[in-house]
Each structure stands twice: as C-alpha cells, then as structure tokens.
Design a protein around this motif. Structure first.
Motif: not given
Length: 581
Positions: A440, A442-444, A500-502, A504, A521-522, A530
């Motif tokens: 994962l 950082q930028r999903s 978007q991170q959630r 992922a 990733a969070s 988080e």
C-alpha cells in the motif's frame, strides 16, 4: 531526466524491424491477402483509367463525325467502365481501412504487452539517463496509428502513381506528337511536348505546395474521443506506475486498456461504413465532373493537326501523368509524419528493451521458510549514489515492524526493493514461497470504473460478495459508500485522500494477504481512524506480517519491532538499527 535531444534517424534495418512483425505473425495470410487484393484493385483502377482514356478519344471522334449508332454503343461501354470503377474504388478504400485497423490492433496489443511486462512501464519512468522517448502512452496510441496508416498510404500511393505514370506517359508521348514553332529565325520541334508540359506543370505545382504546405485532415469527433480515452488510460498507468507495480495490477490494467482499444476498433468500423457511403457520392461526382488542361493542346486542334477525340485523349493523359509526377509532394506531409513516428517508435523500443534487460543486482526470491529475510542489502539511486548500506534483517511470520527515520533515508526505496521494482543496488531479499503479498503506497491507486472494481483491485471485479464488502467498508469507516458499489466514477477525484487510504485498507481485508507493506498508507487519516485500522489488522488477518513506514509514534504500540534508519554522514547513506518495542 528525459533526453531532449532527438534520436538519430533509424536505418533501413530499424525501420524493417518495426514493420516486419505483423507481416510475419499469425495474421500474415489475412494481411497479405488484403494487401494483394488492395494492390489488385488499385491496378484495376489504373487499367480502367487507360480504357477510359481511349474511350474519350473515340467518343469525341464519334461526336465530331455525328455517328449516332456508335455514340450509343460508347455510352453503354462507359456505363460499364464507370460502374466497375466505382465498385473497385469503394472497396479499395474499404479494404485499406480494414487492413489498417487489423495491423494497428495487432501491434498495439503487442506493444502494450511489452510495456506492461517486467514492469517496464515503471522502470522507464524512474529518471533513467539517456532516455530516447517521452510519453510512452502517445507512442502506443498515436505513433502506432500513424505508422500503420501512413505506411499503407505511402506504399499503395507509390505503387499506384508508378503504374499510372508508366501507363500514361507512353500514351501522352505518342498522341501529343511534336510541337513545331519558329523562334530566333529557326524552326524548332519539341517531341512529345505534352510530356514536358506535364513535368513543368507538376514542378510548378510542387513548388506552390511546398511553399504553402498542406495540413492533415482531422479525425472524426467520436474517434478523437475514443483515442483520447485510450490515451488517458495509458497515461494513468504511467502516472501511477509505482502503485500499479506494488499492487501487481498489470492484469487489470491490461483488461481496461483492451476495453478502450475495443471502443476504438468498433468506432473505426463505423467510420469505414460511413466512408464507403461517402465514396459512392464522391466517385460518381469524380467520373462526371471531369476537368482537363485543354489550353496547351488547343492550338494543334484548331490547326487541324489532331481530331477532337485525340485532343480529349491528350487532356486526360496529361492529367494522369501530372498527378503521378506529383506523388512526392502530395505525400510530403504524410512522409514527414511517418518519419517522425518511426523515430519515436524506435526510441520507445530501445527504452523498453533497456528496461526489460536491466540487470537484477538485487535478488528477490521465494523460499520455503515463513520469514522475510534481508541479507547484505545496499540500495542506490539511478545515478549511483548510495541510499542504504549493509542491511541484514529477519522478520518472522506474524511480527509487525515499524520503519522510522528521517525523510530521504530510503525507507520507501526499501519497500520498492522488496516489491522487486527497484533495480538499483545489491543484496538478497527472501519472501515466503506461498505467502500472498500486498503493498500500500501513500498515494492509493483507484482505477476508473465501478466502486466495486476499485475495492477489489488488483483482484477482478466481482471477486468478493456484497456482504463482505459492506462489512469492511463499515470497519474502515466508509459506510456511506455501501450503496454506491455499482456506480462508475473517477474515484481518485471523487474521494478525499483520507477516504482513498481507508479504501486501500478495505482492499487489504478483502484480499487477505500474508504480508502487508504500508508506506505511509495512513498519513492522510485522522489519528483515531488510523489506530482503529492498525488494531484491526491482526484481528481480521490472524498471523499477518506487517511492515509499516510511519512518522506518528502513536502507532508504535501496534508493532513488536522497529527498523530505525540512521544517517551515516554526507554521501554515505543510512544504516538500519533493529530494536524491540
């Protein structure tokens, strides 16, 4: 940094290397069958034009002699020739378009395969020195289209013009005869004078065209739209190359790009059908709206040296010879476009071959154990600068490690190396043989399409039932999305970075990997969300191994180990200290 210096023009061998594969492929018999049919139709049109040239002479001689019975016979002869010409012309264009789309579709599929294979799409974008091409998406979308259409146009145009010139220059030389005149107290005679007038006419026309230039005709609106959609899909792969590589999403990208390519093919067949109808009107108009340069040959007619029929035959042959002599200038813009496409595709091929043949100095292998192992790992930059020196580590199944340290020490580069997408450095990395791995960034990355497909990625849409998806959406604090599973959108624009991170994390719970690598990733989430998701990882995925890059110390309690990156000095890179938490 991209090399902005244009590459040298490829030689004949390089040009043939670009053109040959389709003509030696499994499609070669259909391709050669279409090509020979098109050439035969074009030669047939030249033959009909030669017959029509003789017909013009006979018709005007009959009119001059007031021979009505022969006049009616010639009308029937013309009707037959004109009908055959129209049918041949229509199907010549139709079959040419069919061959174009077959060739282009075949080459585009192969170029997409090569671009996506071995993560060449990612490695080309990693700032390699001496790159020969930019915008790989344009090479695949635009230059392959230009290569196939322009090559066929130039080859068929040259063959047709050559045969036309050979057929009509002899006729024009014979029927025009010599031009006699007096000048400077002497008698002059120019044999086959109309041939020289045709050459002069073509030269003047060529100079004017060369000076003014001719723009290319734009594509149909819908075709432009589908081309843009396809190009945009390719650009997204290039822009999100790291995320696609980490997700191992090549299969899904391939499926989406093929779907867009199918739209291009379907729309092209519609253009072919419309073009066929337009050609019916155009060719009827062309046969009956005939204009010839009669001014030059009129003096011999009015002097009685030639009949009306010969006058018309000369005019027709003159037009054919002049048009054939103008082939190079008529094709000048096409030749320029074709040459540029060849140069760009040659550079693209060189970059892909370089990326695929890049030596693997970091060995990433699967082993029979259950631990993640790192031995003698050194990470470097593309320019040779050292980022990380001498890392040795072992992470047992079920352990969670927090990776911390200053920015620029190579934490994310370590994740890329484990994912086998970073080729610069040396050492060995071992992963459990049967363990599913998920990365994962950082930028999903969210593919355009339904929310269900975005949640399932890199698995195929429909891999998970709605109840499971709804459960994990609620767990990841995205319950508002449950009713939008079948809605299609550009989700990278529709959702906030935190959402978007959630999303992922929902993918992680759905795909259930044994090893999870979280590269900040969070970072876009609030602290409470988080912590909820980190606490859910071992509960929802028992025995999962987690490697996290994070800057918030509040996450330390969800990990059992720490890999701390410590700078060693200017230009010396970093070392890793392993400690228990």
């Amino acid at each position: 940094m991209t090399n902005t210096t244009p590459p040298s023009s490829p030689g004949r061998a390089a040009v043939w290397k670009l053109i040959k594969p389709f003509w030696a492929s499994e499609q070669k018999w259909k391709a050669f069958g279409l090509l020979f049919a098109i050439i035969a139709l074009n030669l047939g049109m030249v033959y009909i034009n030669v017959r029509l040239n003789s017909w013009n002479r006979d018709m005007y001689d009959v009119l001059q002699a007031h021979n009505y019975p022969q006049f009616k016979s010639l009308l029937w002869q013309f009707s037959g020739l004109a009908f055959v010409f129209i049918v041949v012309a229509i199907y010549s264009v139709y079959l040419t378009q069919a061959l174009q789309i077959r060739w282009r579709y075949w080459m585009t599929e192969r170029y997409m395969d090569r671009w996506l294979a071995h993560r060449a799409y990612y490695r080309i974008e990693q700032g390699q020195q001496g790159r020969l091409s930019d915008n790989p998406d344009q090479r695949i979308a635009e230059d392959l289209r230009a290569l196939t259409s322009d090559t066929l146009s130039l080859v068929l145009g040259f063959i047709s013009s050559s045969v036309t010139l050979l057929s009509f220059v002899h006729i024009l030389w014979l029927v025009s005869g010599p031009a006699s005149f007096s000048a400077l107290g002497q008698a002059w005679s120019i044999p086959g004078y109309m041939v020289w007038f045709a050459v002069a006419y073509a030269a003047v026309g060529s100079a004017v065209v060369w000076w003014i230039g001719q723009p290319l005709v734009g594509l149909n609106f819908n075709q432009e739209r589908f081309e843009a959609n396809f190009r945009f899909g390719l650009i997204r792969v290039r822009e999100h190359s790291e995320a696609v590589a980490l997700y191992r999403g090549e299969a899904q990208e391939r499926a989406q790009l093929t779907a867009r390519l199918d739209d291009i093919r379907g729309n092209w067949w519609d253009i072919m059908r419309v073009t066929k109808k337009l050609n019916i009107a155009v060719n009827f108009y062309g046969q009956f709206a005939v204009i010839f340069p009669m001014l030059v040959s009129a003096p011999r007619y009015f002097s009685g040296a030639i009949s009306l029929g010969v006058l018309m035959q000369i005019s027709n042959a003159f037009g054919q010879v002049q048009d054939a002599l103008s082939w190079f200038i008529n094709a000048f813009t096409t030749l320029a476009s074709w040459k540029a496409s060849i140069n760009r595709l040659a550079g693209f091929n060189a970059d892909v071959e370089r990326a695929q043949g890049m030596a693997r100095t970091i060995e990433v292998e699967r082993h029979t154990g259950s631990a993640l192992t790192i031995e003698g790992l050194q990470l470097s930059l593309p320019d040779g600068g050292v980022v990380l020196r001498g890392m040795d580590a072992r992470l047992e199944s079920g352990e969670h490690v927090l990776v911390s340290g200053p920015s620029g020490c190579g934490k994310s580069t370590l994740i890329r190396a484990i994912a086998d997408v970073w080729p610069y450095g040396r050492g060995r990395i071992g992963l459990p043989a049967d363990a599913a791995v998920m990365f994962l960034p950082q930028r999903s990355y969210l593919p355009i399409g339904t929310l269900r497909a975005a949640l399932s990625y890199p698995a195929a849409e429909g891999s998970f039932d709605d109840a499971t998806i709804a459960r994990y959406l609620a767990l990841c604090r995205l319950p508002q999305l449950v009713g939008r599973l079948d809605q299609a959108a550009n989700w990278s624009h529709a959702l906030s970075p935190g959402e978007q991170q959630r999303l992922a994390f929902v993918r992680v719970f759905l795909n259930r990997p044994a090893l999870v690598f979280l590269d900040e990733a969070s970072s876009a989430m609030d602290g409470e969300t988080e912590e909820v998701l980190y606490a859910a990882l071992p509960r929802e995925l028992p025995g999962v191994t987690v490697v996290s890059i994070a800057h918030r110390e509040t996450l330390a309690r969800f990990h059992s180990l720490r890999w701390r990156f410590v700078p060693m000095g200017e230009g010396e890179g970093c070392r890793v200290e392993v400690a228990a938490l």
